[in-house]
Scaffold this motif. Structure first.
Motif, PDB file in Angstrom:
ATOM      1  N   THR A 134       0.826  -1.207   0.000  1.00 45.09           N
ATOM      2  CA  THR A 134       0.000   0.000   0.000  1.00 45.09           C
ATOM      3  C   THR A 134       0.861   1.258   0.000  1.00 45.09           C
ATOM      4  N   ASP A 135       1.847   1.276   0.889  1.00 42.24           N
ATOM      5  CA  ASP A 135       2.713   2.450   0.989  1.00 42.24           C
ATOM      6  C   ASP A 135       3.444   2.706  -0.323  1.00 42.24           C
ATOM      7  N   ALA A 136       3.914   1.641  -0.945  1.00 43.39           N
ATOM      8  CA  ALA A 136       4.640   1.800  -2.210  1.00 43.39           C
ATOM      9  C   ALA A 136       3.748   2.414  -3.281  1.00 43.39           C
ATOM     10  N   ASN A 137       2.511   1.943  -3.371  1.00 40.54           N
ATOM     11  CA  ASN A 137       1.594   2.490  -4.374  1.00 40.54           C
ATOM     12  C   ASN A 137       1.239   3.943  -4.087  1.00 40.54           C
ATOM     13  N   ILE A 138       1.107   4.280  -2.816  1.00 47.76           N
ATOM     14  CA  ILE A 138       0.839   5.676  -2.456  1.00 47.76           C
ATOM     15  C   ILE A 138       2.020   6.556  -2.831  1.00 47.76           C
ATOM     16  N   ARG A 139       3.235   6.083  -2.582  1.00 46.99           N
ATOM     17  CA  ARG A 139       4.424   6.874  -2.917  1.00 46.99           C
ATOM     18  C   ARG A 139       4.546   7.061  -4.433  1.00 46.99           C
ATOM     19  N   ILE A 140       4.204   6.031  -5.194  1.00 43.99           N
ATOM     20  CA  ILE A 140       4.225   6.162  -6.657  1.00 43.99           C
ATOM     21  C   ILE A 140       3.263   7.277  -7.081  1.00 43.99           C
ATOM     22  N   ALA A 141       2.060   7.240  -6.526  1.00 46.69           N
ATOM     23  CA  ALA A 141       1.059   8.254  -6.867  1.00 46.69           C
ATOM     24  C   ALA A 141       1.513   9.649  -6.443  1.00 46.69           C
ATOM     25  N   ASP A 142       2.060   9.744  -5.235  1.00 51.27           N
ATOM     26  CA  ASP A 142       2.517  11.050  -4.736  1.00 51.27           C
ATOM     27  C   ASP A 142       3.624  11.617  -5.615  1.00 51.27           C
ATOM     28  N   TYR A 157      -3.801   6.620  -7.829  1.00 54.13           N
ATOM     29  CA  TYR A 157      -4.687   6.793  -6.665  1.00 54.13           C
ATOM     30  C   TYR A 157      -5.959   5.960  -6.836  1.00 54.13           C
ATOM     31  N   GLU A 158      -6.449   5.877  -8.056  1.00 49.68           N
ATOM     32  CA  GLU A 158      -7.651   5.079  -8.316  1.00 49.68           C
ATOM     33  C   GLU A 158      -7.399   3.604  -8.016  1.00 49.68           C
TER      34      GLU A 158
END
Length: 358
Positions: A134-142, A157-158
């Motif tokens: 989860t954290d990795a995907n959030i960082r990619i989006a950020d 984010y979607e």
């Protein structure tokens, strides 16, 4: 270590020294003695009998360097570690991508951070570790957002929202933020409404309610905006938006031609938050309301009871004349005559007395 004192150590002695130094270094690391652990890992690193242990020394040295904010050195050691074939079946191999990504993030190299996080999310370890995945995907989006790659950020984010990962509420709020930036107010409100409906206990709930109200205010949907600002005031008194909620509530009333209601809201805002920028903005609107009404005396009386507000004689002179001139400008001759007379009577030596007599 005793084994180091042996003169003319054999191969078996050195093999043992590699292992003993490594496990002692791990122990020191777990006890937060990073300087001693670093030295011991370096000692173990002198030997290459056990390739797996040798590779792991690079990982743990990188961990220490990361904790010491030596991100460039840590990144190099994670990279060296990842090239050891002997460690590719360990969780540390996957973590090396994740940790390298954070090195690049700390160094503000967002493209490289994205690349390394994507490598991490493709590993089996990541897929089985929901928190890090989860954290990795959030960082990619950020990172995509920071780079202003808005379509890619929205998609990322979607993904978080669709998979209902932890942080889906954050992802919805970020999507709303992007829709605001690219001027898609309807999509912004839809994202915020989804957040409010699906995550009522989210830490972003007051932000979402406030932002929806702002969009309604900007769209001149004053009744809906008023309801939103009132909800923030009633339920989220500790919100960072509380002062602006009061200010915008007053603006809603003002734009709905409910000036007396607006004045009461502004009065409360100025009283409760007298030293803030919002209070200063409210005070300016209050002045404009009374000036438009050509009610300088009422304005002065209104302001006199407010905390941290002082009207100098010169300022009162100026406001009183401005109020009278506004009536003249609006062709209200009776009110203009009366208010100019009031100005001359109150300020016989005033700055504008000649103009008032004229």
């Amino acid at each position: 270590m005793l084994i180091e004192s042996i003169k003319n150590r054999t191969k078996e002695n050195n093999m043992a020294l590699q292992r003993v130094a490594f496990y002692r270094a791990e122990e020191l690391y777990l006890n937060n003695d990073y300087a001693a652990a670093f030295d011991m890992f370096k000692k173990s690193q002198q030997f290459d009998f056990d390739k797996r242990l040798l590779g792991l020394t690079y990982f743990w040295i990188a961990e220490i360097q990361f904790k010491q904010a030596q991100y460039d050195l840590a990144n190099e050691n994670y990279l060296v570690f990842s090239q050891f074939a002997e460690i590719k079946d360990t969780r540390f191999y996957a973590l090396s991508f994740y940790n390298r990504a954070y090195c690049f993030l700390k160094m503000e190299n967002y493209d490289r951070c994205i690349a390394e996080m994507k490598k991490f999310t493709a590993t089996e370890y990541a897929l089985n570790n929901v928190e890090l995945y989860t954290d990795a995907n959030i960082r990619i989006a950020d990172c995509q957002l920071v780079l202003r790659n808005y379509p890619q950020a929205l998609d990322q984010y979607e993904l978080i929202v669709t998979k209902k990962l932890n942080g889906a509420d954050y992802a919805l709020y970020q999507r709303a933020t992007i829709f605001g930036v690219i001027n898609k107010p309807l999509e912004k409100v839809n994202a915020l409404n989804t957040l409010v409906q699906n995550y009522p206990k989210s830490t972003y709930i007051d932000d979402a309610i406030y932002d929806i109200a702002v969009v309604n205010l900007q769209s001149k949907n004053y009744a809906a905006a008023l309801s939103g600002f009132q909800l923030v005031i009633d339920k989220y008194s500790r919100s960072q938006h509380i002062r602006k909620a009061y200010l915008n509530k007053g603006l809603c009333y003002y734009n709905m031609n409910k000036e007396d209601d607006a004045l009461q809201v502004f009065k409360q805002l100025i009283t409760d938050y007298s030293t803030t920028a919002e209070a200063r903005d409210a005070l300016l609107i209050v002045k404009n309301i009374f000036i438009d009404r050509s009610q300088s005396e009422e304005y002065i009386e209104f302001v006199k009871v407010l905390p941290n507000v002082t009207l100098s004689p010169t300022y009162q002179d100026s406001v009183t004349y401005e109020s009278a001139f506004n009536a003249y400008k609006n062709n209200d001759c009776a009110k203009a005559s009366r208010t100019f007379g009031n100005y001359i009577s109150k300020f016989p030596g005033g700055f504008f007395v000649l103009k008032a007599n004229y």
